[in-house]
Scaffold this motif. Sequence first.
Motif, PDB file in Angstrom:
ATOM      1  N   GLU A   1       0.775  -1.162   0.042  1.00  0.00           N
ATOM      2  CA  GLU A   1       0.105   0.087  -0.119  1.00  0.00           C
ATOM      3  C   GLU A   1       0.788   1.322  -0.078  1.00  0.00           C
ATOM      4  O   GLU A   1       0.541   2.179  -0.653  1.00  0.00           O
ATOM      5  CB  GLU A   1      -1.034   0.062   1.275  1.00  0.00           C
ATOM      6  CG  GLU A   1      -2.088  -1.095   1.108  1.00  0.00           C
ATOM      7  CD  GLU A   1      -2.820  -1.185   2.343  1.00  0.00           C
ATOM      8  OE1 GLU A   1      -2.696  -0.194   3.375  1.00  0.00           O
ATOM      9  OE2 GLU A   1      -3.943  -1.731   2.202  1.00  0.00           O
TER      10      GLU A   1
ATOM     11  N   ARG B   1     -10.157   5.292   2.001  1.00  0.00           N
ATOM     12  CA  ARG B   1     -11.253   4.290   2.509  1.00  0.00           C
ATOM     13  C   ARG B   1     -10.576   3.301   3.476  1.00  0.00           C
ATOM     14  O   ARG B   1     -11.076   2.449   3.680  1.00  0.00           O
ATOM     15  CB  ARG B   1     -11.869   3.640   1.663  1.00  0.00           C
ATOM     16  CG  ARG B   1     -12.720   4.859   0.601  1.00  0.00           C
ATOM     17  CD  ARG B   1     -14.010   5.334   1.363  1.00  0.00           C
ATOM     18  NE  ARG B   1     -14.783   4.170   1.601  1.00  0.00           N
ATOM     19  CZ  ARG B   1     -15.996   4.255   2.336  1.00  0.00           C
ATOM     20  NH1 ARG B   1     -15.990   5.351   3.013  1.00  0.00           N
ATOM     21  NH2 ARG B   1     -16.904   3.277   2.601  1.00  0.00           N
ATOM     22  N   ARG B   2      -9.296   3.440   3.800  1.00  0.00           N
ATOM     23  CA  ARG B   2      -8.506   2.632   4.290  1.00  0.00           C
ATOM     24  C   ARG B   2      -8.761   1.316   3.786  1.00  0.00           C
ATOM     25  O   ARG B   2      -8.616   0.114   4.259  1.00  0.00           O
ATOM     26  CB  ARG B   2      -8.908   2.255   5.718  1.00  0.00           C
ATOM     27  CG  ARG B   2      -8.762   3.350   6.882  1.00  0.00           C
ATOM     28  CD  ARG B   2      -8.630   2.773   8.115  1.00  0.00           C
ATOM     29  NE  ARG B   2      -8.402   4.202   9.218  1.00  0.00           N
ATOM     30  CZ  ARG B   2      -9.423   4.796   9.589  1.00  0.00           C
ATOM     31  NH1 ARG B   2     -10.770   4.682   9.429  1.00  0.00           N
ATOM     32  NH2 ARG B   2      -9.151   5.824  10.337  1.00  0.00           N
ATOM     33  N   SER B   3      -8.658   1.180   2.077  1.00  0.00           N
ATOM     34  CA  SER B   3      -8.751  -0.114   1.282  1.00  0.00           C
ATOM     35  C   SER B   3      -9.973  -0.784   1.333  1.00  0.00           C
ATOM     36  O   SER B   3      -9.998  -1.804   0.692  1.00  0.00           O
ATOM     37  CB  SER B   3      -7.431  -0.882   1.733  1.00  0.00           C
ATOM     38  OG  SER B   3      -6.161  -0.329   1.460  1.00  0.00           O
ATOM     39  N   ARG B   4     -10.723  -0.079   1.860  1.00  0.00           N
ATOM     40  CA  ARG B   4     -12.147  -0.846   1.797  1.00  0.00           C
ATOM     41  C   ARG B   4     -12.886  -0.425   0.421  1.00  0.00           C
ATOM     42  O   ARG B   4     -13.045   0.537   0.201  1.00  0.00           O
ATOM     43  CB  ARG B   4     -13.032  -0.436   2.941  1.00  0.00           C
ATOM     44  CG  ARG B   4     -12.674  -0.833   4.421  1.00  0.00           C
ATOM     45  CD  ARG B   4     -12.690  -2.384   4.448  1.00  0.00           C
ATOM     46  NE  ARG B   4     -11.835  -2.657   5.828  1.00  0.00           N
ATOM     47  CZ  ARG B   4     -11.729  -4.091   6.121  1.00  0.00           C
ATOM     48  NH1 ARG B   4     -12.323  -5.040   5.217  1.00  0.00           N
ATOM     49  NH2 ARG B   4     -10.869  -4.252   7.338  1.00  0.00           N
TER      50      ARG B   4
ATOM     51  N   ARG C   1     -11.600  -5.674   1.940  1.00  0.00           N
ATOM     52  CA  ARG C   1     -10.437  -4.970   1.823  1.00  0.00           C
ATOM     53  C   ARG C   1      -9.813  -5.147   0.765  1.00  0.00           C
ATOM     54  O   ARG C   1      -9.484  -6.612   0.209  1.00  0.00           O
ATOM     55  CB  ARG C   1      -9.612  -5.174   2.980  1.00  0.00           C
ATOM     56  CG  ARG C   1      -8.302  -4.445   3.108  1.00  0.00           C
ATOM     57  CD  ARG C   1      -7.411  -4.882   4.350  1.00  0.00           C
ATOM     58  NE  ARG C   1      -6.073  -4.150   4.458  1.00  0.00           N
ATOM     59  CZ  ARG C   1      -6.143  -3.060   5.192  1.00  0.00           C
ATOM     60  NH1 ARG C   1      -6.993  -2.257   5.576  1.00  0.00           N
ATOM     61  NH2 ARG C   1      -4.788  -2.253   4.691  1.00  0.00           N
TER      62      ARG C   1
END
Length: 287
Positions: A85, A189-192, A213
């Motif tokens: 990431e 989106r914190r990878s969501r 995720r």
Amino acid sequence: MPENELLIFPDHVTESSSEFHKQHLSDMMLISVSDLLARHHERFFAESHEKLTQNGIDHNILFRHLSKALVYREHIDETQAARFEVAITRTVDNFLCYVADVLTQAMITCPQILKSQEQVAMADILEHSSIEEFTHWAAEQHVARLSFKGLPAIAEYIEKRLGLSIYTNRDDWDAVKRAVAVRNLIVHRRSRIDDRFIRSMAGVEASFNKGERYTPPPSMIPEVMKCTKRIVGDFDLRIAKKFKIPLLDTNELPWYVAPTGPEVLKQVPLRQGESSVTGPETSTTGT
């Protein structure tokens, strides 16, 4: 693709491109160093164990060091997704910074680009002691506003106002646009996975389930690094030629000739068949 494409740099670059490549090199080292170090220790213990014990090194001490190295390897593996990431985010941001920087350079070199119907407060003009200083400020303000509109809007602006296409290879451009979507998902989106991300990834042969995720595949990192390097390398020469932006000799740049520069990194081999975070294309045959 050349085997060491990620470590090949243009002979001449604008100042903006120099900063891009300098950051690219730093990001490669950041992404790969922990994995390379772990491989080095594992290989050292595996290949030297018998010889060291025969020469009087305490077997228990050697075993404790090996055990600790294996624990570190577990930590590296567990944080791999997070490092992926970081890699995608830094690569995309580095590219976007280049675009903003080189646009600013072009506007300063050729202020006619700035001509528009936009209103400028008299107070802003009077804050600057010369027309050159005001032009520099106006260019930075203009690019800052443009940056908030997203990559497609920036590309459209460059084509309409500068008469240049930011890319010449559609596949490279599509890969970068997907990476921007991934970067935005990670940051916002914190990878969501959400609906916007699913729409952005249209055409990708993969299933995306809302709320789950998203983890970038390892292959995305070297792909995006190569695509951004190719786009920058090509666009940099075209915009420099059109707007007479000065070019620098890469072989004279401090980051290139540094002890940890590209020529040195090319000589750091991985075991054949292995790959680092930046992919098998960056490896060379060796021990």
